[in-house]
Design an enzyme around this catalytic site. Structure first.
Site, short mmCIF file in Angstrom:
data_model
loop_
_atom_site.label_atom_id
_atom_site.label_comp_id
_atom_site.label_asym_id
_atom_site.label_seq_id
_atom_site.Cartn_x
_atom_site.Cartn_y
_atom_site.Cartn_z
N HIS A 62 0.86 -1.20 0.00
CA HIS A 62 0.00 0.00 0.00
C HIS A 62 0.89 1.24 0.00
O HIS A 62 1.33 1.70 1.04
CB HIS A 62 -0.91 -0.03 1.23
CG HIS A 62 -2.00 1.01 1.19
ND1 HIS A 62 -3.25 0.78 1.70
CD2 HIS A 62 -2.03 2.26 0.68
CE1 HIS A 62 -4.00 1.87 1.53
NE2 HIS A 62 -3.27 2.78 0.91
N HIS A 64 1.63 5.03 -2.29
CA HIS A 64 1.15 5.96 -3.32
C HIS A 64 2.27 6.75 -3.99
O HIS A 64 2.02 7.47 -4.96
CB HIS A 64 0.15 6.95 -2.74
CG HIS A 64 -1.07 6.31 -2.16
ND1 HIS A 64 -2.09 5.83 -2.94
CD2 HIS A 64 -1.43 6.03 -0.88
CE1 HIS A 64 -3.04 5.31 -2.16
NE2 HIS A 64 -2.65 5.41 -0.91
N HIS A 207 -12.00 1.28 4.22
CA HIS A 207 -12.77 2.50 3.94
C HIS A 207 -14.25 2.17 4.06
O HIS A 207 -15.03 2.40 3.15
CB HIS A 207 -12.43 3.06 2.56
CG HIS A 207 -11.15 3.85 2.55
ND1 HIS A 207 -11.08 5.16 2.96
CD2 HIS A 207 -9.89 3.50 2.20
CE1 HIS A 207 -9.83 5.60 2.85
NE2 HIS A 207 -9.09 4.62 2.40
N ASN A 231 -8.09 2.79 10.60
CA ASN A 231 -8.24 4.05 9.88
C ASN A 231 -9.29 3.90 8.79
O ASN A 231 -9.29 2.92 8.06
CB ASN A 231 -6.90 4.50 9.29
CG ASN A 231 -5.89 4.84 10.38
OD1 ASN A 231 -4.87 4.19 10.55
ND2 ASN A 231 -6.21 5.86 11.16
N ILE A 262 1.25 7.85 14.38
CA ILE A 262 0.29 8.94 14.16
C ILE A 262 -1.09 8.36 13.83
O ILE A 262 -2.09 8.75 14.42
CB ILE A 262 0.76 9.85 13.00
CG1 ILE A 262 2.06 10.57 13.40
CG2 ILE A 262 -0.33 10.86 12.62
CD1 ILE A 262 2.75 11.29 12.26
N ASP A 286 1.35 3.31 3.35
CA ASP A 286 0.39 4.29 2.81
C ASP A 286 1.12 5.59 2.48
O ASP A 286 0.55 6.68 2.58
CB ASP A 286 -0.77 4.53 3.80
CG ASP A 286 -2.03 5.08 3.13
OD1 ASP A 286 -2.01 5.26 1.89
OD2 ASP A 286 -3.00 5.34 3.84
N LEU A 318 -6.46 12.97 7.97
CA LEU A 318 -5.19 12.33 7.62
C LEU A 318 -5.24 11.88 6.16
O LEU A 318 -6.24 11.34 5.69
CB LEU A 318 -4.94 11.10 8.52
CG LEU A 318 -4.42 11.38 9.94
CD1 LEU A 318 -4.34 10.09 10.72
CD2 LEU A 318 -3.06 12.07 9.89
N ALA A 319 -4.15 12.13 5.45
CA ALA A 319 -4.09 11.83 4.01
C ALA A 319 -2.79 11.09 3.72
O ALA A 319 -1.82 11.67 3.27
CB ALA A 319 -4.17 13.11 3.20
N GLY A 320 -2.79 9.79 4.01
CA GLY A 320 -1.58 9.01 3.79
C GLY A 320 -0.50 9.38 4.80
O GLY A 320 -0.78 10.04 5.82
ZN LIG Z 1 -3.79 4.72 0.78
#
Ligand SMILES: [Zn+2]
Length: 391
Positions: A62, A64, A207, A231, A262, A286, A318-320
């Site tokens: 995982h 990006h 998700h 998450n 975190i 991530d 939180l974004a990655g």
């Molecule tokens: Zn992700």
């Protein structure tokens, strides 16, 4: 041409071998044993890493991007920069992970990523290119996610799951989709789960706002993993356990977690490790393009992300992460009673097994790719070898 590697210890990772001998020929491992009582043939070069530990290269299922590069937009010519950066953190293989984006843009991305995966697989071990981690497959994180638990995935890009749309993505990726994160409670999801599992995709629930019966039905339909546990998931409630009750309680499921300190409190990381155990806990990063870069504003597909003090956010969510796999491994040894070998297994064999790649990746055994990392006893990366190259 045969090369023999030795060090103080080796993790297969299930077993620990003292004074090991790892024999590599044409980019593959041909033998793993103890060097006690062995004499090497004269034509075999010996590379000795002294006090270090030999471990399988980390497999990040995982991810990006990193080193300033976002995998939703990266050009094939830019990927070596990311690949080289990843090897400095012990990674030898990764799944390029998408985010929810307009379908046409996603299909264009998938075509580019498929090219990169095919080029990396065709590369021979000795073509003189710099040593770099290889993209091994594609992880579709979205577009079949829950609106309620979408995190930062843009709501206008979430799509009701249908086999037609899944197949369109599959065709664009020329079959290189190896993992799918999906919210099972969304209407239409169960049919896509069944079809994806039939195509040997690792279906991962996440998700998601699913209750426990729906999560159980997803497992029945073919789901076998869970994405960044805790998450973007309905929280655990002691009277209404929800998706987490199934993810933590069902031994058939492996599950991954972001151990950056975190995303999940270290105490809860410890509970997770106990629940999933040494065979089924999987570490992921991530990581986004900002990984390895200074604080600032970065892209994650269509999403703008602010990075400050190691925290990635978009409009407060939180974004990655900017986590690296070697850091995740060391964090596990600090947050729990797990040994370095246990933590390495969660970054190598466990992810490779979860996605069906453990014959060649995540393991030091005859027949596997000669992808390994050389760690200090504290888990710092000293060197990373890909297909027997780079020492
Ligand atoms: Zn992700």
């Amino acid at each position: 041409m045969k090369t023999a590697f030795t060090a103080r210890r080796l993790y297969t990772p299930v077993e620990e071998i003292q004074a090991p001998l790892l024999i590599v020929e044409d980019g593959r491992i041909t033998d793993v044993s103890s060097r006690a009582g062995k004499t090497l043939a004269l034509n075999v070069a010996l590379v000795d890493f002294g006090d270090a530990v030999l471990a399988p290269g980390f497999v990040d299922i995982h991810m990006h991007g990193g080193a300033g590069l976002d995998l939703m937009r990266a050009l094939p010519s830019e990927l070596p920069r990311l690949g080289k950066f990843l090897t400095t953190h012990g990674v030898t293989g990764y799944f390029a992970t998408t985010v929810a984006a307009p379908l046409d843009a996603t299909c264009a991305t998938l075509d580019r990523l498929a090219n990169a995966i095919e080029a990396a697989a065709a590369d021979t071990a000795s073509n003189g290119d710099p040593v770099q981690a290889r993209p091994l497959g594609i992880h579709l994180e979205g577009p079949f996610l829950s609106h309620k638990r979408r995190g930062v995935h843009p709501p206008e890009c979430l799509v009701t799951p249908t086999i037609e749309i899944f197949d369109r993505l599959w065709q664009a990726a020329r079959g290189h989709v190896r993992m799918l994160t999906i919210a099972p409670e969304v209407p239409g999801a169960m049919g896509v789960i069944t079809e994806a599992a039939r195509r040997n995709v690792c279906v991962s629930i996440g998700h998601s706002d699913a209750d426990m019966p729906v999560a159980q039905a997803a497992v029945k339909a073919g789901a076998r993993h869970a994405t960044h546990t805790f998450n973007a998931m309905r929280p655990l409630d002691h009277r209404e356990p929800g998706i987490l009750g199934e993810v933590l309680g069902n031994d058939q499921l492996s599950a991954d977690i972001i151990v950056d300190g975190i995303h999940v409190n270290p105490v809860v990381v410890q509970l997770f490790l106990r629940a999933k155990g040494r065979e089924r806990a999987v570490l992921i990063t991530d990581a986004i393009s900002a990984t390895g870069m200074p604080d600032g504003r970065y892209q994650l597909g269509p999403i703008e992300v602010d990075v400050k003090d190691g925290k990635c956010t978009s409009n407060g969510s939180l974004a990655g992460s900017v986590l690296t796999m070697d850091r995740a491994v060391r964090n596990v040894t600090q947050f729990s009673d797990w040994t370095l070998r246990d933590a390495v297994q969660a970054a190598t064999l466990n992810p490779a097994r979860a996605v069906g790649l453990s014959a060649r990746h995540g393991v030091l055994a005859p027949g596997a790719d000669a992808d390994f990392t050389v760690l200090s006893p504290a888990g710092e990366v000293i060197k990373t070898i890909v297909r027997g190259q780079g020492f």
